[in-house]
Design a protein around this motif. Structure first.
Motif, short mmCIF file in Angstrom:
data_model
loop_
_atom_site.label_atom_id
_atom_site.label_comp_id
_atom_site.label_asym_id
_atom_site.label_seq_id
_atom_site.Cartn_x
_atom_site.Cartn_y
_atom_site.Cartn_z
N THR A 1 51.34 7.12 -0.85
CA THR A 1 52.23 6.93 -1.99
C THR A 1 51.81 7.85 -3.12
O THR A 1 50.66 8.26 -3.23
CB THR A 1 52.20 5.47 -2.49
OG1 THR A 1 50.86 5.13 -2.85
CG2 THR A 1 52.69 4.51 -1.43
N ASP A 2 52.79 8.15 -3.98
CA ASP A 2 52.51 8.99 -5.15
C ASP A 2 51.63 8.22 -6.12
O ASP A 2 51.81 7.04 -6.36
CB ASP A 2 53.80 9.40 -5.85
CG ASP A 2 54.54 10.48 -5.07
OD1 ASP A 2 53.88 11.29 -4.42
OD2 ASP A 2 55.78 10.49 -5.12
N SER A 3 50.67 8.92 -6.67
CA SER A 3 49.80 8.35 -7.68
C SER A 3 50.04 9.14 -8.96
O SER A 3 50.25 10.34 -8.91
CB SER A 3 48.35 8.47 -7.23
OG SER A 3 47.50 7.82 -8.13
N ASP B 1 47.80 13.75 -6.14
CA ASP B 1 48.32 13.84 -4.77
C ASP B 1 48.61 12.44 -4.24
O ASP B 1 48.18 11.44 -4.81
CB ASP B 1 47.28 14.52 -3.86
CG ASP B 1 47.08 15.98 -4.22
OD1 ASP B 1 47.99 16.57 -4.80
OD2 ASP B 1 45.99 16.50 -3.92
N LYS B 2 49.31 12.41 -3.15
CA LYS B 2 49.60 11.12 -2.53
C LYS B 2 48.30 10.49 -2.05
O LYS B 2 47.45 11.16 -1.48
CB LYS B 2 50.58 11.29 -1.38
CG LYS B 2 51.96 11.69 -1.84
CD LYS B 2 52.93 11.73 -0.69
CE LYS B 2 54.32 12.03 -1.23
NZ LYS B 2 55.33 11.87 -0.21
#
Length: 90
Positions: A65-67, A71-72
């Motif tokens: 998931t996007d943070s 980065d994911k």
């Protein structure tokens, strides 16, 4: 796990579907299927100390998931059916 559930045979289609899910999830996050099963087992053991759960129907998933601005990052999602919230603790 109930004794009667131990002797119920799951359909091969269901087993294959579960194995494919684990394989696809593990491939996405570079986590082996064996590691996913160990994680699932450990989570079930810990939660079972506090409440009665249906470990056979438990599902875990790791996705990226996007943070915020980064980065994911891998994120663990768990779907754990709770059978009873009040477990007698000895």
């Amino acid at each position: 796990m109930r004794i009667k559930n131990f002797f119920i045979r799951r359909k091969s289609r269901e087993v294959a579907k579960d194995r494919l899910k684990i394989l696809l999830i593990s491939d996405r996050v570079n986590c082996s299927p064996e590691m996913m099963e160990m994680i699932k087992t450990d989570i079930a053991k810990v939660i079972s100390k506090y409440m009665k759960i249906d470990a056979e129907s438990m599902e875990i998933q790791i996705s990226k998931t996007d943070s915020k601005g980064r980065d994911k990052t891998p994120t663990l999602y768990a779907n754990i059916p709770i059978l009873d919230l009040h477990k007698n603790i000895n």
